[in-house]
Motif scaffolding. Structure first.
Motif, short mmCIF file in Angstrom:
data_model
loop_
_atom_site.label_atom_id
_atom_site.label_comp_id
_atom_site.label_asym_id
_atom_site.label_seq_id
_atom_site.Cartn_x
_atom_site.Cartn_y
_atom_site.Cartn_z
N ASP A 389 -2.26 0.39 4.47
CA ASP A 389 -0.89 0.86 4.48
C ASP A 389 0.04 -0.15 5.14
O ASP A 389 1.22 -0.26 4.78
CB ASP A 389 -0.80 2.21 5.20
CG ASP A 389 -1.32 2.15 6.64
OD1 ASP A 389 -1.99 1.15 6.99
OD2 ASP A 389 -1.07 3.10 7.39
N ALA A 393 3.33 -1.74 3.36
CA ALA A 393 4.62 -1.68 4.06
C ALA A 393 5.23 -3.06 4.21
O ALA A 393 6.45 -3.24 4.11
CB ALA A 393 4.44 -1.01 5.43
N ARG A 396 6.77 -4.10 0.94
CA ARG A 396 8.03 -3.38 0.70
C ARG A 396 9.16 -3.94 1.56
O ARG A 396 10.31 -4.02 1.12
CB ARG A 396 7.84 -1.89 0.97
CG ARG A 396 6.94 -1.20 -0.05
CD ARG A 396 6.64 0.23 0.34
NE ARG A 396 5.80 0.88 -0.68
CZ ARG A 396 5.26 2.09 -0.52
NH1 ARG A 396 5.47 2.76 0.61
NH2 ARG A 396 4.52 2.60 -1.48
#
Length: 628
Positions: A389, A393, A396
């Motif tokens: 994750d 992240a 992004r």
């Protein structure tokens, strides 16, 4: 003198001040044919003349750096004057008595700006002489400790301000300067004390070598001002957001090499120039901002394509990373590519020269990396890349960096770089970037991207400025008809009918050309002063410069007539109609004639009409015009 100059007097100054004579005092002009004159541009370094003066229109324009305007704006730029001062100087030269209309607003006393510049020049000379005095030994010791010999002090005209308190004031008063000029220049405080006392000084000059102000460094432990560096307070000539230290030495090289290296301090600029990096500059007492960016871009030229490079040197600490992020947020101010040069061991360029020699400074700049890559590394660095994750992240957060790359052909390579940094498959990174672009994170998200929170002392954040109008490439043959039509329209509006031969704003594909047409058609055509009225009706400065370029570029026909203008108008409308036909055919291809017969038949009827109009325009535009 408060108020504004009477508009009729300004027009009279423009009429009487022959632009070829005024420009000829600074530039050697020669006949270029067609009623134009050419010479080497005084605003950037060049070997082949691209600076053109058109006396019949009272305009100048440089096809190299994009500077242009009338005789008043030329004097403004060349002599570092305000509009009012430029008008006053020209009025004195051509014998126009100016009438001042009191508008209730504060104004600058006539001649005060020139008095300030003269006082600054005299102060710079006085301070420089003090370096050789007995008291100035502390300045010499400081320079020696930073690796600068006597020749360097001479080259950069380093100065020293005595501790006496009134030494500079008394010296300049004796030379005939008024107390008001000394206070207005920031050299002397209101109560008569010298502004700079017991400090090493760097004169800050504009590109024309006029001294605008000073930067001063603390050298005494008992200095009553604790700040390590202080600068001249804001004056009518010194505005820290508009000046760059070292610009007087680097201006020519920036234009020739199309490179600017932005340092963080005065001694860094000195070290860079002495090491052979002769395009180095630094901001003075403030962060590098949008006005600085526009200044450098003007010197490097703006021809509508990516050209040149701006290299920022930052410390490798948290403050340096924050500075890089702030610069990146203003990256849109540049047409040129932006880079970062960071010394891994944390040394600034001055210390780097002392410890490892001038070649190390040159190598620092040579090892530059793209600014986006530096910021990307630091954005990704904040995430735990050992967790799935965390990697997503990080991608992004870095997505806006990738999608903001101006050269779309490079995006794929940058996606691969990002995939290597975070350790993800490139196709997965591409999907995440595309998803983020379609669904950007809301502003209230806990980890906003590409945002620096202002410190307590910072002013409130301003609303983002509207993006500047893109500059059209004059060599783009797809837009040649639009450019040719606008040149003809601005130079000979009398050749068109009242409806501008049915040309409409929507017929122009480039937004800057469309803006020129909208400004021109919003102003009634008059025999005298029409181009000036068009300029005043144009809000965007890029569009105003484009209008100057179109006014001085020759049209292709030596003797254009109404038929020639109508043919050009038809050519522009034809290109617009051709685009409409292509769009309509695409929609027809996607429409099912069985299930949506009504829409299909309506579009087919429109297509028949457009094809008929296209044939008419082909016939009307087949006159003897050449598309450049």
């Amino acid at each position: 003198m408060a108020g504004r100059i009477n508009d009729e007097d300004i027009a009279l100054v423009r009429e009487r001040a022959r632009i070829d004579e005024i420009v000829g005092e600074y530039v050697q002009l020669r006949n270029a044919g067609g009623g134009s004159l050419k010479g080497l541009c005084p605003f950037h370094d060049e070997r082949t003349p691209s600076f053109q003066v058109t006396p019949s229109r009272g305009l100048f324009y440089c096809f190299g750096c994009g500077e242009g305007g009338d005789v008043i704006s030329f004097v403004e730029k060349i002599d570092n004057l305000t509009f009012v001062e430029a008008v006053q100087r020209l009025a004195d030269k051509v014998g126009v008595q100016l009438r001042i209309v009191d508008d209730g607003r504060p104004g600058i006393e006539p001649g005060l700006r020139l008095q300030i510049l003269e006082a600054n020049d005299a102060a710079a000379e006085f301070y420089h002489q003090q370096v050789g005095s007995s008291e100035g030994i502390i300045a010499r010791q400081f320079l020696d400790g930073r690796g600068f010999e006597k020749e360097a002090a001479e080259t950069f005209h380093i100065g020293y301000a005595p501790r006496g308190g009134h030494v500079l004031r008394d010296h300049l008063l004796a030379k005939g300067f008024s107390p008001k000029a000394l206070v207005s220049s920031g050299l002397v405080r209101e109560k008569g004390w010298d502004f700079f006392q017991g400090r090493v000084l760097w004169p800050i000059k504009d590109s024309g070598k006029s001294v605008l102000g000073f930067g001063a460094r603390r050298v005494y432990d008992d200095d009553r001002l604790p700040a390590k560096y202080i600068n001249t307070p804001e004056t009518v000539v010194y505005k820290k957001s508009h000046v760059l230290y070292g610009l007087d030495l680097s201006r020519t090289n920036i234009g020739r090499k199309r490179q600017a290296v932005v340092m963080e301090g005065y001694t860094d600029v000195m070290a860079a120039h002495l090491s052979g990096v002769d395009t180095a500059v630094a901001s003075c007492g403030t962060a590098f901002g949008s006005d600085h960016a526009r200044l450098l871009q003007r010197l490097m030229g703006n021809n509508g394509a990516l050209s040149g490079e701006v290299v920022f040197t930052f410390d490798g600490d948290a403050a340096g990373r924050k500075a890089a992020l702030k610069v990146y947020q203003g990256d849109s101010e540049f047409v040129s590519q932006t880079y970062v040069a960071v010394e891994p061991n944390g040394l600034d360029p001055c210390d780097l020269r002392i410890q490892h020699g001038p070649e190390a400074v040159r190598e620092l700049v040579a090892r530059r990396i793209p600014l986006y890559r530096y910021v990307m590394d630091n954005v990704v660095h904040d995430f735990d890349l050992d967790r799935a994750d965390g990697r997503v992240a990080a991608v992004r957060a870095a997505a806006p960096l990738v999608t903001s790359i101006r050269d779309s052909s490079l995006v794929d390579g940058y996606l691969r770089e990002l995939s290597q940094i975070v350790g993800m498959d490139v196709d997965e990174v591409r999907r995440e970037v595309a998803r983020t672009r379609r669904n950007p994170a809301p502003p209230a998200e806990s980890r906003p991207t590409l945002r620096v929170l202002p410190e307590v002392s910072d002013p409130a954040p301003q609303a983002p400025a509207a993006p500047s109008m893109p500059w059209p490439d004059p060599a783009d043959r797809r837009l040649a008809a639009e450019r040719g039509l606008l040149k003809l329209l601005l130079q000979r509006p009398d050749l068109f009918d009242a409806d501008w031969d049915l040309v409409e704003p929507a017929d122009f594909r480039h937004p800057a050309y469309r803006a020129v047409f909208e400004a021109a058609t919003s102003v009634p055509v008059v025999p005298e002063g029409w181009s000036q009225a068009v300029s005043e009706a144009t809000a965007d400065p890029i569009v105003r410069q484009l209008e100057v370029a179109l006014l001085v570029e020759p049209v292709l026909s030596a003797e254009p007539d109404a038929r020639y203008a109508a043919a050009y108008a038809a050519r522009v409308r034809l290109l617009s109609v051709t685009d409409d036909i292509a769009d309509l055919k695409s929609r027809l291809q996607r429409t099912n004639p069985t299930t949506d017969r009504g829409a299909y038949n309506a579009m087919f009827a429109d297509l028949v009409e457009l094809e008929a109009l296209r044939k008419e325009l082909i016939s009307a535009g087949s006159g003897s015009i050449e598309v450049q």
